[in-house]
Design an enzyme around this catalytic site. Structure first.
Site, mmCIF file in Angstrom:
data_model
loop_
_atom_site.group_PDB
_atom_site.id
_atom_site.type_symbol
_atom_site.label_atom_id
_atom_site.label_comp_id
_atom_site.label_asym_id
_atom_site.label_seq_id
_atom_site.Cartn_x
_atom_site.Cartn_y
_atom_site.Cartn_z
ATOM 1 N N CYS A 208 44.413 49.953 48.076
ATOM 2 C CA CYS A 208 45.152 49.076 48.986
ATOM 3 C C CYS A 208 45.766 47.906 48.211
ATOM 4 O O CYS A 208 46.932 47.558 48.424
ATOM 5 C CB CYS A 208 44.222 48.555 50.074
ATOM 6 S SG CYS A 208 45.069 47.612 51.375
ATOM 7 N N CYS A 209 44.987 47.314 47.308
ATOM 8 C CA CYS A 209 45.508 46.227 46.471
ATOM 9 C C CYS A 209 46.663 46.711 45.607
ATOM 10 O O CYS A 209 47.646 45.991 45.403
ATOM 11 C CB CYS A 209 44.401 45.667 45.586
ATOM 12 S SG CYS A 209 43.169 44.658 46.435
ATOM 13 N N CYS B 189 44.294 38.280 51.421
ATOM 14 C CA CYS B 189 44.608 38.898 52.704
ATOM 15 C C CYS B 189 43.533 38.527 53.727
ATOM 16 O O CYS B 189 42.360 38.397 53.383
ATOM 17 C CB CYS B 189 44.672 40.415 52.553
ATOM 18 S SG CYS B 189 46.033 40.993 51.521
ATOM 19 N N CYS C 265 40.246 40.524 54.034
ATOM 20 C CA CYS C 265 39.455 40.595 52.803
ATOM 21 C C CYS C 265 38.980 39.227 52.320
ATOM 22 O O CYS C 265 38.522 39.093 51.187
ATOM 23 C CB CYS C 265 40.262 41.272 51.706
ATOM 24 S SG CYS C 265 40.748 42.963 52.086
ATOM 25 N N CYS D 198 41.649 41.936 41.936
ATOM 26 C CA CYS D 198 42.469 42.903 42.669
ATOM 27 C C CYS D 198 43.386 43.709 41.774
ATOM 28 O O CYS D 198 44.062 44.619 42.243
ATOM 29 C CB CYS D 198 43.297 42.183 43.735
ATOM 30 S SG CYS D 198 44.480 41.006 43.063
#
Length: 238
Positions: free
Chosen positions: A118-119, A201, A204, A228
């Protein structure tokens, strides 16, 4: 390059930001970029980079999962520094669609691998677009933020991205950064006073409990190093 960085690191050692930043900028004639996530460190650097807006491409990464407070401080920053054009880079819509289809909207909670993917989609790929062709990348990294940043240099070669990374705040303490925010009335996210010392985010990031280390609020459900992929510290091979 090794000799140039050694020379500049010696020249800027101990200099205040108002002197170190313009000194470094004038020694690099190519494309120069500054990445901001509107955290406290980046806000301080924005204040000192704004007078040189024509020399530095300032950008931010909008992952699509930001806090509302991040957009609010983004606007206040633009209002305070109107000559500073902050370009926004977004993830590729098809990449996000594929990730969500395969992993779910919050699949990053399921495993470290899914979180890192996702990162990669939301941060790393857009970052590569933002720094393409850059010779110098200014960051808000500080040594006390995490153990794996403690041996970094003010100026160092980033082998992965093939550019020089400039970390003006590397040896600043959080208290020193806070003093600069107050002294110059620099816009700061309202989340900071609520314990969000490192803001990423929204899904997170959580507030820190008293006594927790700086990065504990990021990806708190994971163990190990909290990075990340934007800043991978490697052995420097000039």
């Amino acid at each position: 390059m090794k000799e140039k960085l050694a020379y500049l690191n010696n020249e800027i050692k101990g200099l205040p930001l108002a002197e170190s930043i313009p000194l470094v900028l004038k020694h690099f004639s190519g494309k120069k970029v500054f990445s901001t996530s509107f955290g406290i460190e980046d806000q301080v650097l924005t204040h000192y980079i704004a007078p040189y807006a024509e020399l530095v491409n300032t950008f931010t990464l909008d992952t699509g999962r930001q806090f509302a407070e991040t957009y609010e401080v983004f606007q206040r920053t633009q209002n305070k520094y109107p000559k500073l054009n902050i370009e926004t880079f977004f993830p590729d819509a098809e990449d996000v669609k594929q990730y969500v289809s395969a992993n779910g909207i919050n699949g990053f909670y399921n495993s470290i691998e899914q979180r890192k993917e996702c990162c990669r989609v939301r941060k790393v790929v857009p970052l590569q677009k933002a720094i393409t062709g850059a010779e110098l990348w200014v960051t808000g990294l500080r040594a006390e933020q995490s153990d794996n940043r403690s041996d970094m240099q003010l100026l160092e070669w980033d082998e992965a991205n093939q550019l020089v990374k400039f970390n003006p705040l590397l040896h600043y303490t959080l208290k020193e950064v806070e003093v600069l925010i107050d002294t110059y009335n620099i816009p700061l996210s309202s989340l900071y006073k609520k314990g969000y010392l490192s803001i990423g985010c929204a899904p997170c990031t959580r507030a820190l409990a008293e006594g927790e280390p700086f990065r504990a609020g990021r990806w708190w459900w994971e163990d190990g190093k909290k990075e990340c992929g934007l800043h991978i510290h490697q052995d420097k091979n000039y």
